[in-house]
Scaffold this motif. Structure first.
Motif, PDB file in Angstrom:
ATOM      1  N   SER A   1      65.382  54.600  77.922  1.00 34.52           N
ATOM      2  CA  SER A   1      63.749  54.480  78.195  1.00 34.52           C
ATOM      3  C   SER A   1      62.816  53.860  77.297  1.00 34.52           C
ATOM      4  O   SER A   1      62.160  53.331  77.951  1.00 34.52           O
ATOM      5  CB  SER A   1      63.158  56.058  78.498  1.00 34.52           C
TER       6      SER A   1
ATOM      7  N   ALA B   1      56.224  58.571  74.445  1.00 35.04           N
ATOM      8  CA  ALA B   1      57.427  59.077  74.829  1.00 35.04           C
ATOM      9  C   ALA B   1      57.389  60.574  75.424  1.00 35.04           C
ATOM     10  O   ALA B   1      57.865  61.661  74.856  1.00 35.04           O
ATOM     11  CB  ALA B   1      58.704  58.904  73.961  1.00 35.04           C
TER      12      ALA B   1
ATOM     13  N   GLU C   1      59.264  53.503  77.128  1.00 39.19           N
ATOM     14  CA  GLU C   1      58.705  54.709  76.187  1.00 39.19           C
ATOM     15  C   GLU C   1      58.659  53.993  74.833  1.00 39.19           C
ATOM     16  O   GLU C   1      59.425  53.306  74.274  1.00 39.19           O
ATOM     17  CB  GLU C   1      59.501  55.865  76.318  1.00 39.19           C
TER      18      GLU C   1
END
Length: 456
Positions: free
Chosen positions: A144, A235, A277
């Motif tokens: 991510s 995040a 993120e």
């Protein structure tokens, strides 16, 4: 141990009999349980809150060496070679590169199966953007976060999203720090859909398990994208990485709920650009995802987990193994008894209570092992808090032999079937060297291998 407690625990039938007991629930403890179960060993694990919960989610191998010179390591394998030469007693000296590589491969393969894939380069550290605008060298980063690594390397036009009321994250600061070398970087602060006042990462992450909220967020961001080719978020894009159907059974989620990569895919589709993120201040959602992955998927591999439970006492069994008493909720209560042929001590240092300290000395509280430490209390810290050499207390820990067996006062292994792994080990300052995860993973792998070799 008080006589009444000892008698009660001794009279209890074992709740579990296994090959290996892992004492500790942080990164080293989780890694040890994983590696042991992968080798077909029966495993039990118990431990209080570990450092994994406060992790950024990144897996550092070696980020700084020499630390005194604030020298960032580009190639961690060359860095390990230099570290072993400069600090021959460092725990990394007990694990050859081939085993370190194998440990990382097995560890990240498990996480990928659990829906939490990692990315990185073979022989160099990646540079990951942090919530302070600094750059963190790391060996493996959550998938991510990886588009952010690439966006920063290529200096793509990029938008950082900040939420009104979210503390410990400033898109404006990120731009001010990184802007001089990344001219296409800009930020915007927006309200989080349906929220007001002070915001907390965990609340935001759970809100984004609902696709209606995800769509609302995407619409709020869309008008600010403009020429950006990537958009970075704190995040918080979901509390767990795996799809809802494979997430912890204790999670209360609705039919429309989603995992991290469902959220990212939905936002990417709506915005038409890459999404990534940026790790937040601890405790971080990225760290909680790591714990969730282990606690959700390790039991399926046969690991008996006693989550957030402390090992209170132990005793030797007639066959040379250990009988561990797992503490209950009340004072002196014993919730369960585990009998194991061997054990790995991976309780960390002070935060995980693998070590404790009073005004006179540092102690290993479970087995009473000797702890390498400065001779006098006033030698624990240097006068200058920011001394480039670091503080002697940060290298305190349990000394081990070449097979990672803790040493007794006479310099010999305290027990032939007791091993140690992770930050409880002496002669290392993992925080300053930025090697915490790597140290945990590598030494856990080596400790499990040593235990398995002892069975033959």
């Amino acid at each position: 141990m008080p006589t009444d407690t000892a008698s009660k625990a001794h009279a209890m039938e074992p709740d579990c009999s296994c090959d290996l007991m892992v004492v500790g629930a942080g990164m080293a403890g989780m890694a040890a349980a994983l590696f042991a179960s992968s080798r077909g060993l029966s495993v039990a694990q118990a431990g209080a809150l570990g450092g994994i919960d406060f992790s950024t989610g990144m897996l550092d191998l070696l980020g700084m060496h020499p630390v005194e010179e604030l020298h960032a390591v580009d190639n961690p394998w060359q860095g390990l070679e230099a570290l072993r030469r400069d600090e021959p007693h460092h725990p990394y000296g007990l694990v050859p590169d081939a085993e370190v590589r194998a440990a990382f491969e097995d560890f990240t393969a498990f996480l990928a199966e659990a829906g939490l894939p990692y990315d990185g380069y073979a022989d160099r550290n990646a540079r990951v953007l942090t919530c302070l605008g600094t750059v963190k060298p790391t060996y493996r980063a959550p998938h991510s976060m990886w588009p952010g690594v690439q966006a920063m390397e290529r200096k793509l036009p990029c938008l950082i999203i900040d939420f009104i009321g979210l503390k410990g994250f400033s898109g404006r600061q990120i731009v001010e720090v990184r802007g001089p070398e990344w001219p296409g970087l800009r930020s915007v602060r927006i309200p989080f859909p349906g929220c007001a006042g002070e915001l907390y990462p965990e609340h935001l992450a759970w809100s984004l398990t609902e696709m209606d909220v995800v769509d609302w967020l995407a619409e709020s961001v869309a008008e600010h994208v403009q020429d950006a080719q990537a958009v970075g978020f704190p995040a918080v894009l979901g509390p767990y990485a795996a799809p809802a159907s494979t997430a912890s059974s204790t999670a209360s989620v609705g039919a429309a709920s989603s995992g991290l990569y469902d959220v990212i895919a939905r936002i990417r589709e709506r915005l038409g650009v890459e999404v990534f993120e940026i790790p937040t201040m601890p405790p971080s959602i990225a760290g909680l995802r790591l714990r969730a992955a282990f606690e959700t998927f390790l039991p399926g591999r046969g690991v008996r987990i006693y989550p957030q439970k402390r090992v209170a006492e132990w005793e030797r069994t007639d066959n040379g193994g250990f009988r561990f008493h797992i503490a209950g909720a009340g004072e002196g209560d014993i919730e369960a008894v585990v009998e194991a042929r061997g054990a790995i001590l991976a309780g960390g240092r002070f935060f995980g209570k693998g070590l404790t300290a009073d005004r006179h000395a540092v102690h290993e509280p479970l087995f009473g092992l000797p702890v390498l430490q400065p001779k006098h209390r006033d030698e624990w810290h240097r006068e200058d808090f920011f001394d480039a050499r670091g503080h002697p207390l940060n290298r305190t820990g349990v000394e081990v032999d070449a097979r990672l067996r803790p040493l007794s006062e006479n310099g010999h292994p305290a027990f032939p079937n007791l091993f140690a792994a992770g930050s409880i080990l002496a002669n290392q300052d993992w925080m300053r060297a930025k090697c915490g995860a790597g140290l945990a993973i590598a030494t856990a792998y080596a400790a499990v291998q040593s235990y398995q070799n002892s069975l033959s």
